[in-house]
Write a protein that holds these residues in place. Sequence first.
Motif, mmCIF file in Angstrom:
data_model
loop_
_atom_site.group_PDB
_atom_site.id
_atom_site.type_symbol
_atom_site.label_atom_id
_atom_site.label_comp_id
_atom_site.label_asym_id
_atom_site.label_seq_id
_atom_site.Cartn_x
_atom_site.Cartn_y
_atom_site.Cartn_z
ATOM 1 N N GLY A 1 16.754 -46.091 -24.364
ATOM 2 C CA GLY A 1 15.505 -46.852 -24.385
ATOM 3 C C GLY A 1 14.545 -46.419 -23.301
ATOM 4 O O GLY A 1 13.327 -46.322 -23.525
ATOM 5 N N TYR A 2 15.097 -46.129 -22.121
ATOM 6 C CA TYR A 2 14.233 -45.715 -21.010
ATOM 7 C C TYR A 2 13.640 -44.341 -21.276
ATOM 8 O O TYR A 2 12.463 -44.101 -20.943
ATOM 9 N N ARG A 3 14.424 -43.468 -21.883
ATOM 10 C CA ARG A 3 13.893 -42.139 -22.216
ATOM 11 C C ARG A 3 12.709 -42.267 -23.163
ATOM 12 O O ARG A 3 11.717 -41.526 -23.035
ATOM 13 N N ALA A 4 12.784 -43.207 -24.093
ATOM 14 C CA ALA A 4 11.667 -43.407 -25.017
ATOM 15 C C ALA A 4 10.426 -43.923 -24.297
ATOM 16 O O ALA A 4 9.297 -43.697 -24.746
ATOM 17 N N MET A 5 10.649 -44.603 -23.174
ATOM 18 C CA MET A 5 9.523 -45.138 -22.403
ATOM 19 C C MET A 5 8.904 -44.122 -21.454
ATOM 20 O O MET A 5 7.854 -44.392 -20.863
ATOM 21 N N MET A 6 9.535 -42.967 -21.273
ATOM 22 C CA MET A 6 9.103 -42.042 -20.230
ATOM 23 C C MET A 6 7.648 -41.589 -20.347
ATOM 24 O O MET A 6 6.976 -41.417 -19.332
ATOM 25 N N PRO A 7 7.096 -41.373 -21.550
ATOM 26 C CA PRO A 7 5.674 -40.997 -21.586
ATOM 27 C C PRO A 7 4.776 -42.024 -20.913
ATOM 28 O O PRO A 7 3.826 -41.662 -20.204
ATOM 29 N N SER B 1 12.629 -35.644 -19.002
ATOM 30 C CA SER B 1 14.058 -35.802 -19.289
ATOM 31 C C SER B 1 14.870 -35.826 -18.000
ATOM 32 O O SER B 1 15.800 -36.632 -17.842
ATOM 33 N N TYR B 2 14.520 -34.951 -17.082
ATOM 34 C CA TYR B 2 15.231 -34.906 -15.804
ATOM 35 C C TYR B 2 14.935 -36.161 -14.990
ATOM 36 O O TYR B 2 15.838 -36.735 -14.367
ATOM 37 N N LEU B 3 13.693 -36.619 -15.016
ATOM 38 C CA LEU B 3 13.320 -37.824 -14.283
ATOM 39 C C LEU B 3 14.085 -39.028 -14.828
ATOM 40 O O LEU B 3 14.586 -39.864 -14.062
ATOM 41 N N CYS B 4 14.206 -39.104 -16.143
ATOM 42 C CA CYS B 4 14.977 -40.187 -16.759
ATOM 43 C C CYS B 4 16.432 -40.109 -16.325
ATOM 44 O O CYS B 4 17.066 -41.122 -16.019
#
Length: 262
Positions: free
Chosen positions: A141-147, A124-127
Motif C-alpha cells: 500500500g505504501y509503495r502505491a502511495m509513493m508518487p 522503490s528504494y525509498l519505500c
Amino acid sequence: MSADEVRLELHQFRLSHYNEKVRWALDVKGVPHKRISHLPGPHMAAIRKLTGTSETPVVRIGGVVVAGSADIIDMLEGHYPEPPLYPADPGQRRAALGLQARFDADVGPAVRRALFAELVKEPSYLCRIFASGESWVTRTGYRAMMPVVTRVMARTMETQDPAAVAAARHATHAALDRLASLAEPGTYLVGDSFSVADLTAASLLAPACNPAHPDMELPSPRPARIEDWLARWAEHPGAKWVHGIYTRHRPRRVLPLQAAAE
C-alpha cells in the motif's frame, strides 16, 4: 523486560538523522524504550495528536510528551545522567550545546535536502527504507502511495529547486570541512571526551557518510544514484571522523523493542 514494562516510547522515522540523535542518546545511556516507527506521510495524524505538529522525533513517557531531538536529549540528561552527554565544565558545556544548536539549525536540513534530492528519484528504494519491517500489505500500500509521498517531500524539502539542492550539497561539504578543522581523527569537538557535540555532528552527517551501524546504514543493494551520493563524500577527512565516532561510541546492541505505528 517485557513490552508492558517499557514505559518510554520513541516515535520515529527509520531513516532520519534527527531521530538517530535520540536513538544514540538512549542507547548510550542504556534506557530501555520502545520504538514506534511511522511511515512518512501517514504519520501526520498520529504525531499531530501527540504534539500538535508533524515532526519527529517524539518521546512519550507516561503522560509526558517531549518533541525535538535537542529537547529530548536535555530531558534524558536530566533523568538519566550517566554517562553524561553534557560536559561538566560550564564553558565546554556552552560550547557543546552551541555546536548542537548550529548543526541542528544549518547542517541537518542541508544534509536531508541533498540526500532526498537523490532519494525521491528512487521511489522503490525509498519505500524499501521507510517500510522496512512492515507487513507485506502495508509495504504494498505504501509503495502505491509513493508518487504522492515523493511529490510532498520534493515540495517541502525544495528538492526540485536546483539552486537549493546545490546550496545543500555545498553546506554538507562545508560541514565536513568544519569537522576536519575542529577535530583530528580520534579526538572530540569539545574537550577530551565524547559529548552531545560529537553525537550531533556524527548523527546529522551520517546520511552522507553511511556508517556501518544498523540504525543508519543505507540498505544494499543501492541504486547507482545513491552509490554516487555516498562516493561523493567517502574520502573526506570529516567523513572519516564520523566513522571513527560511530565505531568508538555508537552502541550496536539492540535495547529497544520494535513496533510499527498502528
